[in-house]
Design an enzyme around this catalytic site. Structure first.
Site, PDB file in Angstrom:
ATOM      1  N   ASP A   1       0.824  -1.213   0.000  1.00  0.00           N
ATOM      2  CA  ASP A   1       0.000   0.000   0.000  1.00  0.00           C
ATOM      3  C   ASP A   1       0.859   1.265   0.000  1.00  0.00           C
ATOM      4  OD1 ASP A   1      -2.304   1.528   0.067  1.00  0.00           O
ATOM      5  OD2 ASP A   1      -3.219   0.401   1.708  1.00  0.00           O
TER       6      ASP A   1
ATOM      7  N   ASP B   1     -10.866   2.211  -3.271  1.00  0.00           N
ATOM      8  CA  ASP B   1     -11.471   1.894  -1.971  1.00  0.00           C
ATOM      9  C   ASP B   1     -12.988   1.938  -2.065  1.00  0.00           C
ATOM     10  OD1 ASP B   1      -9.191   1.430  -0.562  1.00  0.00           O
ATOM     11  OD2 ASP B   1      -9.034   3.437   0.290  1.00  0.00           O
TER      12      ASP B   1
HETATM   13  C1  GLA Z   1      -5.830   2.003   2.178  1.00  0.00           C
HETATM   14  C2  GLA Z   1      -6.270   0.880   1.284  1.00  0.00           C
HETATM   15  C3  GLA Z   1      -7.300   0.047   1.997  1.00  0.00           C
HETATM   16  C4  GLA Z   1      -6.753  -0.467   3.306  1.00  0.00           C
HETATM   17  C5  GLA Z   1      -6.265   0.686   4.154  1.00  0.00           C
HETATM   18  C6  GLA Z   1      -5.544   0.212   5.388  1.00  0.00           C
HETATM   19  O1  GLA Z   1      -6.829   2.940   2.349  1.00  0.00           O
HETATM   20  O2  GLA Z   1      -6.737   1.362   0.086  1.00  0.00           O
HETATM   21  O3  GLA Z   1      -7.702  -1.029   1.182  1.00  0.00           O
HETATM   22  O4  GLA Z   1      -5.716  -1.371   3.056  1.00  0.00           O
HETATM   23  O5  GLA Z   1      -5.376   1.520   3.426  1.00  0.00           O
HETATM   24  O6  GLA Z   1      -5.078   1.256   6.162  1.00  0.00           O
END
Ligand code: GLA
Length: 720
Positions: free
Chosen positions: A453, A521
């Site tokens: 990420d 997301d």
């Molecule tokens: C980001 C990602 C999510 C999740 C969060 C965790 O927002 O896009 O899918 O993994 O971080 O903090």
């Protein structure tokens, strides 16, 4: 193939060609588009105006008589910034030279290298074109070599220049923000310059590096352009006073100023272009290019597992017992890979701490993550884990030990996003630290998957290692690629998924290392139709990770029937991300059946030929198909934006089938639909007239969806 015939150089792909002409000290660009027979191309090079910049060229520089945006802009060692690159030679290379520290496509048939030299300033410019025989893509790259005795500064070095003989183009860009990534916008290119870019250190969700140029008017055609790069980029469409269009793409020259010492070479990232008569043709070309020449490693063309991700079920509160219960449920429903998301490490209970402390959180996992992973494997699932390797929290052991690892300006306040800072990965010791940490997490847990990420953008850019203005953004990306290549090499069987607050690094650069990407997301099905449709213009479904989540949706509060959430997520790589404990028995049964269906048709859903039918951008319906190569098997999905009473019939006009074959068309049985429709018809009828499904969206949709989408999915099988 590439042909050189006296002054003409012709680069052919299956249905396109690029024609260049050596004309004294310049190389003219005569044609890029539909494949032409060999012959006399002189006609193409004629121009009414004698003005030098009324022409089209393979490369452009600044300082002589061409006032368009240039491919390169240099400050020479004597302080002048006039360049004059004269064509020197053309050579055919069997293999593409590597671009130092940069990922690139592979499997090109042949590469043409043009060498230009600025004799006054002792600078050499190499431009390469690589053709791909199995798809209509041509990759380009540019390198600059300082052959002189003094320092040169590169103020701009783009990767692709296309000089087209006409105007009347529209530029389609894929723009957005967190939760609404890659929405297509169309801008007519009139006199002047239109440009999209990124300045935030990532390819970003603001503007994707993928752009489409549509030739409007009598003869519609499309050129798709993309960049194999994950950092600041810039895409330009310029219409000159002579009615010509110049397309440029490359590293953003904003805050870019690269010193080149005598003997040094600078490689710009690779770019790619693809021509087609229709959007569908360029989409297919780009899909084939990405699937066949960007994505690599053990998971190329391999079935991708159905993921269960705990993030939206637990957020940071991912304790051993909760996670085990979720894993039991996920395994029982047929899911194949459990992904432990954020919150498992350091002292992490919220976003304020622990980034960089990649040791197990013993409060949550008294026996450690390896024990959890072993337990999950016993349930029959693979184990995956989340990391955000490029980040650091001030409240972390690593920051307390090495505050100099953080990217920050020396005095004054720094900008925090998600309470965290970024690591200064331009420093080799920081990269070594990150590589060591990631490798350690993977080896001690045996994880089969890593979600990489990246949850903040660059601000307060600085390093305490010397002058950085103009080099930092690019050096950061080189640092990222260095780490990614070392980690991927050390863990060749791990499935990597990149993520950046959803889909803010959905780019070809990272796809060279990580074969799938978290799309957004925002998992709400209606919004997702737009996001996925936008993504699929340039990227294939086998890179696009899509999860079914709970309702009301955590991002936008909307509700959609679980069958529609699945129908939409099944357009890509399927996963589930919800508290399964909150699902009703009926929902769990529904999920179980969805998974059986997805497994049965996985190959087609992940690797079938994607065809866009209807679009939410144009009207009420969105529709798409996946068709097998032999046209014997297809899946079609239709989604209606809003169900309305007695709203007329839906005529489903299919595509991509064999007109001569007889097909059965069967609706996937849905838990929210009573009658399963089924038809038999020839491909020509299905594609020409289409099937009239009557009022395909019935009462059940009305009850379940209130004011959201309804959808159906059809399996089409050849009876011959
Ligand atoms: C980001 C990602 C999510 C999740 C969060 C965790 O927002 O896009 O899918 O993994 O971080 O903090």
């Amino acid at each position: 193939m590439i042909f050189v015939d006296n002054d003409i150089i012709k680069l052919n792909t299956p249905s396109t060609c690029l024609i260049l002409q050596k004309a004294g000290s310049v190389v003219k660009m005569l044609h890029y588009g539909k494949k032409l027979r060999n012959g006399n191309f002189d006609l193409l090079s004629r121009n009414a105006s004698q003005d030098a910049w009324a022409n089209g060229y393979a490369i452009s520089h600044f300082g002589k008589y061409d006032y368009r945006e240039p491919l390169v802009l240099l400050e020479n060692s004597d302080g002048t910034f006039t360049s004059y690159f004269e064509f020197e030679e053309a050579g055919l290379l069997e293999s593409k030279p590597e671009l130092a520290g940069l990922p690139a496509s592979y499997g090109a048939a042949k590469t043409l290298e043009l060498t230009f030299r600025d004799k006054r300033n002792h600078v050499c410019l190499k431009q390469r074109f690589s053709v791909f025989n199995d798809c209509d893509a041509i990759a380009t790259s540019v390198s600059i070599v300082n052959d002189g005795a003094g320092d040169v500064r590169i103020k701009r070095c783009m990767s692709l220049q296309l000089d087209l003989p006409e105007a009347n183009y529209a530029m389609h860009t894929f723009d957005g923000y967190w939760g609404r990534e890659r929405a297509m916008h169309v801008t007519s290119l009139t006199a002047g310059i239109h440009c999209v870019d990124s300045k935030c250190g990532a390819s970003s969700s603001f503007h994707n590096p993928y752009v489409l140029f549509e030739k409007t008017g009598r003869q519609q055609e499309f050129i798709a352009v993309n960049l194999v790069y994950s950092g600041n980029h810039k895409e330009i469409g310029e219409v000159s006073p002579f009615g010509r269009t110049r397309i440029l793409t490359g590293i953003n020259d904003f805050c870019f100023d690269w010193p080149l010492k005598p003997g040094e070479q600078f490689d710009a990232p690779e770019a790619v272009m693809c021509w087609g008569k229709t959007i569908r043709q360029v989409t297919e070309g780009m899909h084939d290019f990405v699937s066949g020449h960007i994505v690599r490693g053990a998971y190329k063309n391999a079935p991708r597992p159905i993921v269960y991700n705990n993030w939206e079920a637990t957020y940071f509160d991912c304790r051993m017992d909760t996670v085990q219960t979720l894993a039991d449920q996920a395994a029982g429903l047929g899911m194949e890979l459990f992904v432990l998301d954020d919150g498992w490490f350091g002292k992490r209970v919220d976003e304020s701490s622990s980034m960089g402390d990649w040791y197990d959180n013993r409060d949550k996992y008294p026996d450690g993550i390896a024990a959890l992973a072993a337990g999950i494997r016993q349930k029959g699932m693979k184990f995956g884990i989340w990391m955000e390797p490029e980040m650091i929290s001030e409240d972390s052991d690593i920051y307390r030990a090495h505050p100099e690892y953080a990217m920050r300006i020396p005095r004054g306040s720094n900008w925090y996003q998600r309470s965290q800072l970024m690591l200064d990965i331009t420093k080799p010791e920081v990269r070594d630290y990150v590589v060591g940490q990631v490798n350690d997490v993977l080896s001690r847990t045996g994880a089969e998957y890593l979600k990489w990420d990246f949850n903040r953008l660059m601000t307060d850019v600085y390093t305490d290692r010397g002058s950085i203005y103009g080099t930092y953004f690019h050096k950061y990306i080189l640092g990222l690629y260095d780490m990614a290549s070392r980690i991927v090499k050390a863990n060749p069987t791990v499935l990597f998924e990149s993520c950046a607050s959803g889909g803010a690094r959905f780019d070809l650069g990272l796809m060279c290392f990580m074969p799938q990407v978290w799309t957004s997301d925002n998992t709400e099905a209606k919004d997702r139709v737009y996001i996925q449709e936008g993504s699929l213009y340039g990227y294939p479904e086998n890179v696009m990770s899509c999860h079914v989540s709970i309702c009301p949706n955590h991002q936008n509060g909307k509700s959609t029937a679980i069958e529609s959430r699945f129908n939409v997520a099944a357009a890509g790589l399927l996963g589930y991300e919800m508290d399964l404990g909150k699902c009703s028995q009926k929902e769990l049964e529904t999920i179980r059946d969805q998974i059986v269906f997805y497994k049965q048709h996985r190959e087609l859903l992940q690797y079938g030929r994607y065809i866009r039918l209807d679009s939410f951008w144009d009207g009420k319906y969105s529709g798409w198909m996946k068709v097998s190569e032999d046209q014997n098997h297809a899946i079609a999905t239709v989604v209606v934006k809003e169900y309305m009473l007695e709203d007329g019939d839906y005529l489903f006009r299919f595509d991509g089938l064999d007109p001569e074959k007889r097909y059965s068309v069967k609706m996937r049985p849905q838990h929210n639909v009573e009658k399963v429709q089924e038809y038999t018809a020839y491909g020509d009828l299905l594609m020409t007239l289409g099937l009239n499904f009557g009022n395909v969206f019935d009462d059940t949709d009305r009850q379940e969806n209130s004011n959201s989408i309804a959808s159906r999915l059809f399996v089409i099988e050849s009876l011959d």
